[in-house]
Scaffold this motif. Structure first.
Motif, PDB file in Angstrom:
ATOM      1  N   SER A  10       1.200   5.182   8.215  1.00  0.00           N
ATOM      2  CA  SER A  10       1.008   5.522   6.811  1.00  0.00           C
ATOM      3  C   SER A  10       0.695   6.992   6.665  1.00  0.00           C
ATOM      4  O   SER A  10      -0.238   7.483   7.307  1.00  0.00           O
ATOM      5  CB  SER A  10      -0.136   4.690   6.224  1.00  0.00           C
ATOM      6  OG  SER A  10      -0.378   5.060   4.897  1.00  0.00           O
ATOM      7  N   LYS A 397       3.555  -1.171 -14.133  1.00  0.00           N
ATOM      8  CA  LYS A 397       3.513  -1.095 -12.676  1.00  0.00           C
ATOM      9  C   LYS A 397       3.766  -2.465 -12.064  1.00  0.00           C
ATOM     10  O   LYS A 397       4.522  -2.614 -11.089  1.00  0.00           O
ATOM     11  CB  LYS A 397       2.152  -0.558 -12.236  1.00  0.00           C
ATOM     12  CG  LYS A 397       2.018  -0.295 -10.745  1.00  0.00           C
ATOM     13  CD  LYS A 397       0.662   0.317 -10.447  1.00  0.00           C
ATOM     14  CE  LYS A 397       0.524   0.666  -8.957  1.00  0.00           C
ATOM     15  NZ  LYS A 397      -0.782   1.299  -8.669  1.00  0.00           N
ATOM     16  N   GLU A 398       3.161  -3.482 -12.650  1.00  0.00           N
ATOM     17  CA  GLU A 398       3.305  -4.838 -12.107  1.00  0.00           C
ATOM     18  C   GLU A 398       4.743  -5.349 -12.250  1.00  0.00           C
ATOM     19  O   GLU A 398       5.285  -5.971 -11.331  1.00  0.00           O
ATOM     20  CB  GLU A 398       2.339  -5.802 -12.818  1.00  0.00           C
ATOM     21  CG  GLU A 398       0.870  -5.569 -12.533  1.00  0.00           C
ATOM     22  CD  GLU A 398       0.327  -4.317 -13.228  1.00  0.00           C
ATOM     23  OE1 GLU A 398       0.964  -3.863 -14.224  1.00  0.00           O
ATOM     24  OE2 GLU A 398      -0.704  -3.794 -12.779  1.00  0.00           O
ATOM     25  N   TYR A 401       6.884  -3.585  -9.696  1.00  0.00           N
ATOM     26  CA  TYR A 401       6.625  -4.093  -8.343  1.00  0.00           C
ATOM     27  C   TYR A 401       7.385  -5.394  -8.111  1.00  0.00           C
ATOM     28  O   TYR A 401       7.907  -5.636  -7.017  1.00  0.00           O
ATOM     29  CB  TYR A 401       5.135  -4.308  -8.125  1.00  0.00           C
ATOM     30  CG  TYR A 401       4.386  -3.044  -7.733  1.00  0.00           C
ATOM     31  CD1 TYR A 401       4.978  -1.791  -7.842  1.00  0.00           C
ATOM     32  CD2 TYR A 401       3.076  -3.102  -7.248  1.00  0.00           C
ATOM     33  CE1 TYR A 401       4.306  -0.641  -7.484  1.00  0.00           C
ATOM     34  CE2 TYR A 401       2.395  -1.942  -6.880  1.00  0.00           C
ATOM     35  CZ  TYR A 401       3.018  -0.725  -7.005  1.00  0.00           C
ATOM     36  OH  TYR A 401       2.346   0.411  -6.635  1.00  0.00           O
ATOM     37  N   PHE A 404      10.953  -4.418  -7.464  1.00  0.00           N
ATOM     38  CA  PHE A 404      11.125  -3.849  -6.117  1.00  0.00           C
ATOM     39  C   PHE A 404      11.089  -4.946  -5.060  1.00  0.00           C
ATOM     40  O   PHE A 404      11.824  -4.903  -4.075  1.00  0.00           O
ATOM     41  CB  PHE A 404      10.050  -2.804  -5.840  1.00  0.00           C
ATOM     42  CG  PHE A 404      10.066  -1.629  -6.786  1.00  0.00           C
ATOM     43  CD1 PHE A 404      11.251  -1.206  -7.364  1.00  0.00           C
ATOM     44  CD2 PHE A 404       8.903  -0.961  -7.112  1.00  0.00           C
ATOM     45  CE1 PHE A 404      11.279  -0.138  -8.250  1.00  0.00           C
ATOM     46  CE2 PHE A 404       8.913   0.112  -7.989  1.00  0.00           C
ATOM     47  CZ  PHE A 404      10.107   0.531  -8.556  1.00  0.00           C
ATOM     48  N   ASP A 405      10.220  -5.959  -5.267  1.00  0.00           N
ATOM     49  CA  ASP A 405      10.151  -7.079  -4.323  1.00  0.00           C
ATOM     50  C   ASP A 405      11.464  -7.848  -4.273  1.00  0.00           C
ATOM     51  O   ASP A 405      11.819  -8.416  -3.238  1.00  0.00           O
ATOM     52  CB  ASP A 405       9.016  -8.041  -4.724  1.00  0.00           C
ATOM     53  CG  ASP A 405       7.645  -7.478  -4.396  1.00  0.00           C
ATOM     54  OD1 ASP A 405       7.558  -6.559  -3.550  1.00  0.00           O
ATOM     55  OD2 ASP A 405       6.656  -7.943  -4.999  1.00  0.00           O
ATOM     56  N   TRP A 443       6.217   5.019  -8.487  1.00  0.00           N
ATOM     57  CA  TRP A 443       5.742   3.665  -8.191  1.00  0.00           C
ATOM     58  C   TRP A 443       6.559   3.032  -7.067  1.00  0.00           C
ATOM     59  O   TRP A 443       6.034   2.276  -6.258  1.00  0.00           O
ATOM     60  CB  TRP A 443       5.806   2.808  -9.453  1.00  0.00           C
ATOM     61  CG  TRP A 443       4.603   2.970 -10.341  1.00  0.00           C
ATOM     62  CD1 TRP A 443       3.344   3.330  -9.959  1.00  0.00           C
ATOM     63  CD2 TRP A 443       4.552   2.797 -11.762  1.00  0.00           C
ATOM     64  NE1 TRP A 443       2.516   3.390 -11.047  1.00  0.00           N
ATOM     65  CE2 TRP A 443       3.222   3.065 -12.174  1.00  0.00           C
ATOM     66  CE3 TRP A 443       5.479   2.443 -12.729  1.00  0.00           C
ATOM     67  CZ2 TRP A 443       2.806   2.972 -13.495  1.00  0.00           C
ATOM     68  CZ3 TRP A 443       5.067   2.355 -14.046  1.00  0.00           C
ATOM     69  CH2 TRP A 443       3.755   2.617 -14.429  1.00  0.00           C
ATOM     70  N   GLU A 444       7.844   3.340  -7.034  1.00  0.00           N
ATOM     71  CA  GLU A 444       8.657   2.834  -5.927  1.00  0.00           C
ATOM     72  C   GLU A 444       8.186   3.419  -4.607  1.00  0.00           C
ATOM     73  O   GLU A 444       8.042   2.703  -3.607  1.00  0.00           O
ATOM     74  CB  GLU A 444      10.127   3.185  -6.155  1.00  0.00           C
ATOM     75  CG  GLU A 444      11.033   2.707  -5.026  1.00  0.00           C
ATOM     76  CD  GLU A 444      12.469   3.176  -5.204  1.00  0.00           C
ATOM     77  OE1 GLU A 444      13.369   2.337  -5.156  1.00  0.00           O
ATOM     78  OE2 GLU A 444      12.675   4.387  -5.372  1.00  0.00           O
ATOM     79  N   ASP A 446       5.228   4.540  -3.906  1.00  0.00           N
ATOM     80  CA  ASP A 446       3.905   4.010  -3.548  1.00  0.00           C
ATOM     81  C   ASP A 446       4.040   2.788  -2.651  1.00  0.00           C
ATOM     82  O   ASP A 446       3.213   2.545  -1.782  1.00  0.00           O
ATOM     83  CB  ASP A 446       3.124   3.632  -4.815  1.00  0.00           C
ATOM     84  CG  ASP A 446       2.517   4.841  -5.493  1.00  0.00           C
ATOM     85  OD1 ASP A 446       2.463   5.911  -4.843  1.00  0.00           O
ATOM     86  OD2 ASP A 446       2.117   4.735  -6.669  1.00  0.00           O
ATOM     87  N   ARG A 447       5.092   2.010  -2.878  1.00  0.00           N
ATOM     88  CA  ARG A 447       5.316   0.803  -2.060  1.00  0.00           C
ATOM     89  C   ARG A 447       6.175   1.104  -0.849  1.00  0.00           C
ATOM     90  O   ARG A 447       6.532   0.213  -0.102  1.00  0.00           O
ATOM     91  CB  ARG A 447       6.000  -0.266  -2.913  1.00  0.00           C
ATOM     92  CG  ARG A 447       5.153  -0.756  -4.063  1.00  0.00           C
ATOM     93  CD  ARG A 447       5.929  -1.707  -4.936  1.00  0.00           C
ATOM     94  NE  ARG A 447       6.468  -2.826  -4.189  1.00  0.00           N
ATOM     95  CZ  ARG A 447       5.784  -3.922  -3.859  1.00  0.00           C
ATOM     96  NH1 ARG A 447       4.524  -4.019  -4.214  1.00  0.00           N
ATOM     97  NH2 ARG A 447       6.354  -4.893  -3.189  1.00  0.00           N
ATOM     98  N   ASN A 448       6.495   2.378  -0.695  1.00  0.00           N
ATOM     99  CA  ASN A 448       7.442   2.752   0.350  1.00  0.00           C
ATOM    100  C   ASN A 448       6.843   3.823   1.260  1.00  0.00           C
ATOM    101  O   ASN A 448       7.523   4.705   1.730  1.00  0.00           O
ATOM    102  CB  ASN A 448       8.727   3.266  -0.314  1.00  0.00           C
ATOM    103  CG  ASN A 448       9.843   3.433   0.676  1.00  0.00           C
ATOM    104  OD1 ASN A 448       9.930   2.700   1.643  1.00  0.00           O
ATOM    105  ND2 ASN A 448      10.694   4.414   0.431  1.00  0.00           N
ATOM    106  N   ARG A 449       5.534   3.733   1.464  1.00  0.00           N
ATOM    107  CA  ARG A 449       4.831   4.767   2.215  1.00  0.00           C
ATOM    108  C   ARG A 449       4.561   4.348   3.658  1.00  0.00           C
ATOM    109  O   ARG A 449       3.892   5.068   4.402  1.00  0.00           O
ATOM    110  CB  ARG A 449       3.508   5.103   1.526  1.00  0.00           C
ATOM    111  CG  ARG A 449       3.688   5.723   0.158  1.00  0.00           C
ATOM    112  CD  ARG A 449       2.395   5.756  -0.614  1.00  0.00           C
ATOM    113  NE  ARG A 449       1.405   6.597   0.024  1.00  0.00           N
ATOM    114  CZ  ARG A 449       1.291   7.904  -0.182  1.00  0.00           C
ATOM    115  NH1 ARG A 449       2.137   8.507  -0.993  1.00  0.00           N
ATOM    116  NH2 ARG A 449       0.355   8.598   0.413  1.00  0.00           N
TER     117      ARG A 449
END
Length: 508
Positions: A10, A397-398, A401, A404-405, A443-444, A446-449
């Protein structure tokens, strides 16, 4: 002892002040810079947020929309030559070419000898060299130009004999469809063009709604087994004992334009033809011929072969044709979806009017009464309420997410919002507020870190020397991910586990 771990790396978070400075800077730019920023690569926000190069990148778009000419170009040379037996296929291919390629075809239509590639290059100015290359490449892909090399290995091009002969006949005497329209005295009243367009839209929306509510697709009887196999090839996934669900490709498919969706379905339908015992060449030929039928005219089903009869039933389920039954005869009526099959993506999708307005406060308004549009917006936004002709929601954001899932990317969501923008906002720059597009990308990211790496950990080495030799070997060959000299542990990429085992055996 050797075990398998998933290593998570990370990157450190970016300094808050830097992010604040970047945010203020981006909103202070000139408007002409704003339009360019809407098209930048998704990696830019990640770098701004302090992401390292080791972070995983989001997958590229998996669903590829291709038109018929891409499918035709992928056929073997022998089957491609068979297609050129039909003058209508030749005309459809000619229509699909870029303007410069059409010019080359017409210039060489009555030239029987090969023309040197160098001579063709002289037909255009140097500044159009890139367009020349694209034109020639497309002509070669579709075997309209056949490459010839002489003894000095210099390249020349000649026209495909079948294509050349058919186009010459077509230009001189014209062509006729394999079937004539049914006389109006037999068909009585046919649907108007408006009714036909509404029918095609209703059928297509019904198909997409059943795709979204995947469990109903399994229970419903409206789709034939061949169409169900087409859907399940890439859009639906199912486990044993469970109802089928939309796959990542399926979610991406829903955000595509109608003509792109149609071409994807047709591509899968043709690709699965051999599984049904049907020659793909015959299917492509029929579909391209169908695009030359007159919109709104009726054509008798008795003029179709057995393969074409089965295909026309499948196409009716998707709204490409409308079937009608008379007292003695039955006929099909092509809709706009069918007559657009041989056109290009830009030609067939330019007239679509958008419905979506996005505000800077992330509120979303869609001027539509369509249940389908509501369900599509629900894929990436929170729909708050629906009025008779207005859908109101918010991009949160939710909700993102969840998108993205399901495999939907930020760029696909932004492209959907831009392509479906309401006419009142379509001329604005940018079409979608920049703070919204930036936040969607952030936001994408953030889930891709983090990056998941399949790896092996090695420990309990008998000696310090052996541990160091293994570390050196792994480091020199690029296998090493992590080492701990104090506890004599090291972690190596999983794909190189066998090589490490061989090395360890040699050291014993």
């Amino acid at each position: 002892m050797i075990t398998t771990w998933q290593i998570v790396k990370s990157p450190a978070p970016a300094p808050l002040l830097f992010l604040l400075f970047l945010y203020v800077y981006r909103f202070g730019r000139a408007r002409k810079e704003v339009s360019r920023s809407c098209k930048r690569a998704p990696a830019q926000p990640e770098q701004a947020a302090g992401g390292s190069s080791g972070a995983a990148k989001m997958p590229q778009v998996m669903v590829v929309a291709r038109n018929f000419m891409d499918m035709v170009a992928a056929l073997p040379a022998s089957k491609l030559d068979m297609l050129y037996d039909s003058a209508f296929i030749c005309e459809a291919v000619l229509r699909s070419f870029p303007p410069l390629a059409k010019k080359y075809v017409l210039q060489m239509l009555y030239v029987s000898a090969p023309v040197p590639a160098a001579a063709i290059e002289e037909w255009v100015l140097d500044e159009y060299a890139s367009k020349h290359k694209v034109a020639v490449d497309r002509l070669v892909q579709l075997r309209v130009f056949v490459e010839v090399r002489d003894r000095r290995k210099e390249v020349s091009y000649r026209m495909n004999n079948k294509f050349q002969a058919n186009m010459q006949k077509y230009l001189v005497s014209g062509g006729s469809l394999p079937r004539e329209p049914v006389p109006s005295s037999i068909t009585a009243r046919l649907p108007t063009l408006t009714e036909l367009e509404n029918y095609a839209l209703e059928q297509w929306e019904f198909f997409l709604l059943q795709l979204i509510n995947s469990s109903q697709v399994e229970k419903g009887t409206s789709f034939s087994s061949s169409m169900m196999r087409t859907f399940q090839r890439g859009l639906l996934s199912s486990r044993e004992g469970e109802a089928p669900k939309l796959s990542e490709n399926g979610f991406q498919f829903l955000l595509m334009e109608t003509n792109a969706q149609l071409w994807y379905i047709m591509r899968e339908y043709i690709s699965s033809a051999e599984e049904r015992g049907v020659d793909p060449t015959e299917l492509i030929s029929f579909l391209l011929e169908l695009s030359f039928h007159t919109l709104g005219d009726a054509y008798s089903l008795n003029t179709l072969t057995d393969v074409q009869r089965i295909a026309i039933q499948d196409l009716a389920e998707l709204g490409l044709v409308k079937l009608q039954q008379g007292r003695k005869d039955s006929w099909f009526i092509p809709t706009k979806l069918a007559t657009n099959l041989s056109s290009s993506l830009s030609d067939s999708s330019a007239s679509k009017e958008g419905i979506v307005v996005v505000e800077t406060n992330f509120r979303l308004y869609a001027y539509s009464a369509s249940r389908l549009q509501c369900e599509i917006l629900r894929l990436f936004s929170r729909v708050e309420y629906q009025l008779p002709n207005l859908i109101v929601g918010a991009i949160t954001k939710e909700s993102l997410y969840g998108a993205f899932d399901n495999g939907i990317t930020a760029e696909q969501i932004i492209a959907f919002l831009q392509q479906n923008a309401h006419p009142r906002v379509v001329d604005k720059i940018p079409i979608v507020p920049e703070n919204v597009t930036d936040q969607i990308r952030l936001w994408e990211n953030d889930r891709n870190r983090v990056e998941m790496v399949l790896s092996h950990v090695y420990e309990d080495f008998p000696s310090k020397d052996m541990f160091e030799q293994c570390c050196d070997y792994a480091r020199d060959n690029g296998f090493l991910l992590w080492e701990d000299a104090k506890k004599m542990r090291l972690i190596v990429r999983g794909e190189f586990h066998e090589e490490m085992r061989v090395f360890l055996r040699r050291q014993r």
